[in-house]
Design an enzyme around this catalytic site. Structure first.
Site, PDB file in Angstrom:
ATOM      1  N   GLU A 109      -9.639  -1.945   5.609  1.00  0.00           N
ATOM      2  CA  GLU A 109     -10.176  -1.610   6.922  1.00  0.00           C
ATOM      3  C   GLU A 109     -11.482  -2.369   7.186  1.00  0.00           C
ATOM      4  OE1 GLU A 109      -8.539   0.251   8.882  1.00  0.00           O
ATOM      5  OE2 GLU A 109      -7.444   1.777   7.760  1.00  0.00           O
ATOM      6  N   ASN A 155      -7.070  -2.846  14.654  1.00  0.00           N
ATOM      7  CA  ASN A 155      -8.474  -3.097  14.300  1.00  0.00           C
ATOM      8  C   ASN A 155      -8.609  -4.286  13.342  1.00  0.00           C
ATOM      9  OD1 ASN A 155      -7.491  -2.097  11.911  1.00  0.00           O
ATOM     10  ND2 ASN A 155      -8.950  -0.412  11.717  1.00  0.00           N
ATOM     11  N   ASP A 173       0.817  -1.223   0.000  1.00  0.00           N
ATOM     12  CA  ASP A 173       0.000   0.000   0.000  1.00  0.00           C
ATOM     13  C   ASP A 173       0.846   1.266   0.000  1.00  0.00           C
ATOM     14  OD1 ASP A 173       0.977  -0.378   2.542  1.00  0.00           O
ATOM     15  OD2 ASP A 173      -0.966  -0.671   3.485  1.00  0.00           O
ATOM     16  N   HIS A 192      -6.973  -4.657  10.454  1.00  0.00           N
ATOM     17  CA  HIS A 192      -6.754  -4.399   9.018  1.00  0.00           C
ATOM     18  C   HIS A 192      -5.474  -5.068   8.535  1.00  0.00           C
ATOM     19  CE1 HIS A 192      -4.383  -0.351   9.651  1.00  0.00           C
ATOM     20  NE2 HIS A 192      -3.591  -1.385   9.704  1.00  0.00           N
TER      21      HIS A 192
HETATM   22  P1  PGA Z   1       2.561  -1.537  12.759  1.00  0.00           P
HETATM   23  O1  PGA Z   1       1.408  -1.451  11.701  1.00  0.00           O
HETATM   24  O2  PGA Z   1       3.525  -2.569  12.257  1.00  0.00           O
HETATM   25  O3  PGA Z   1       3.171  -0.167  12.775  1.00  0.00           O
HETATM   26  O4  PGA Z   1       1.953  -1.927  14.061  1.00  0.00           O
HETATM   27  C1  PGA Z   1       0.813  -2.620  11.232  1.00  0.00           C
HETATM   28  C2  PGA Z   1      -0.385  -2.291  10.391  1.00  0.00           C
HETATM   29  O5  PGA Z   1      -1.088  -1.321  10.720  1.00  0.00           O
HETATM   30  O6  PGA Z   1      -0.652  -3.009   9.419  1.00  0.00           O
END
Ligand code: PGA
Length: 253
Positions: free
Chosen positions: A143, A136, A67, A138
Site C-alpha cells: 500500500e 490507490n 498475497d 497498490h
Molecule cells: P481488482 O483489484 O482486479 O479487483 O480491481 C486489483 C488490485 O487491487 O490489485
C-alpha cells in the site's frame, strides 16, 4: 515498458492469456506469479479454455500467489486460496504440490513470510508475474506509505483497500485488516511482469503512473517503472485518461 491497449476486457484477457501461454510453451516448468481480484478473472477463464481445448499443459508450472488475507481460513469464500482454487486451479492440471499461496492461518506469520520468500528463491525466482493494480496504486498488498517493504511481509490494509474490498464481504468490518504479501522487492525480482488494468476506475492511476514517470512510495506500482521487462495491458476504459493526456502532450509540443 510496453503498453498494449485492448478494445475491451475480453480482448485484454485474451492477450494476457496468450502471453502466459507463450511463456509456458517456452518453459514448461515456468515459475508463474499469480494475482487475485476481478481483473485476472478473464485471463484465468481464457487459460482454462486453452487447457481444455488446446491442451495447454500446466503439469510442470510452479505458481506463487502474491498475497492472502490474514488471518483467514482457506475454506473462507473470500480467501485468495479459495478464489484461486475455484477460479483457476481446479480447472487445470497444475500439480497441487506446485501451488504456493501465503498461508492465511500461519501460526507465526513472520516466519511464514521468510519461508515463502525462501521458496521463491529455491525455484530461482519468478519468471512471469501477473499483476493487477489498486485504485490507490497498490500492487499485491503493498500500500502507499513512506517506506517500501522489500520482501514478503505481514501488512495492514489501508482504509481505501478495506473500502474497495468490502464489496466482497458482508461489511467493511468483516474484511480482515491484515494480509501477507510479497514485497515490492520480491515482485521486482520477477524476470518479466505483466500488469493488467481494466475499467474506468483504474484510468486515473494508470494515467498518473504512465505519464508522470516518477517512482514514489505513494504509488507502489511506480516501482515497475524501474523494471526492464514490464508489459502493461489496458482496456480502452482504463487507458482513457492516459490516451487523452498523451494526445494533449503531442498537441502542446
Ligand atoms: P481488482 O483489484 O482486479 O479487483 O480491481 C486489483 C488490485 O487491487 O490489485
Amino acid at each position: 515498458m510496453k503498453i498494449y491497449i485492448a478494445k475491451d476486457f475480453f480482448q485484454l484477457s485474451k492477450k494476457a492469456a496468450e502471453i502466459i501461454q507463450d511463456a509456458i510453451s517456452e518453459k514448461p516448468d515456468l515459475v508463474l506469479g499469480l494475482a487475485t481480484g476481478s481483473t485476472p478473472l478473464g485471463t484465468y477463464k481464457e487459460l482454462i479454455r486453452m487447457h481444455k481445448e488446446e491442451k495447454l499443459d500446466f503439469s510442470r508450472v510452479i505458481s506463487f500467489n502474491l498475497d492472502e488475507y490474514y488471518p483467514i481460513s482457506p475454506e473462507n469464500k473470500q480467501s485468495y486460496f479459495y478464489y484461486m482454487k475455484h477460479n483457476f486451479f481446479r480447472h487445470i492440471n497444475i500439480n497441487p504440490e506446485n501451488i504456493h499461496v501465503p498461508d492465511g492461518q500461519a501460526e507465526d506469520a513472520e516466519s511464514h513470510c521468510k519461508v515463502y520468500e525462501a521458496e521463491i528463491r529455491r525455484h530461482k525466482g519468478i519468471d512471469l508475474q501477473l499483476l493487477g493494480i489498486g485504485e490507490n496504486g497498490h500492487i499485491g498488498f503493498n500500500e502507499p506509505d513512506d517506506e517500501i517493504e522489500v520482501l514478503t511481509h505481514l501488512t495492514k490494509l489501508s482504509e481505501s483497500t478495506l473500502r474497495a474490498n468490502s464489496r466482497f464481504f458482508d461489511s467493511k468490518e468483516k474484511v480482515p485488516c491484515q494480509a501477507i504479501t510479497m514485497g515490492l522487492g520480491s515482485i521486482m525480482k520477477a524476470k518479466k511482469i505483466l500488469l493488467l488494468a481494466s475499467g474506468i476506475k483504474k484510468a486515473e492511476i494508470i494515467a498518473k503512473l504512465l505519464t508522470e514517470q516518477k517512482a514514489t512510495t505513494n504509488i507502489p506500482a511506480s516501482a515497475l517503472l524501474l523494471h526492464n521487462d514490464v508489459t502493461v495491458l489496458l482496456d480502452e476504459e482504463a487507458a482513457g485518461i492516459y490516451k487523452m493526456k498523451i494526445k494533449n502532450q503531442f498537441s502542446e509540443g
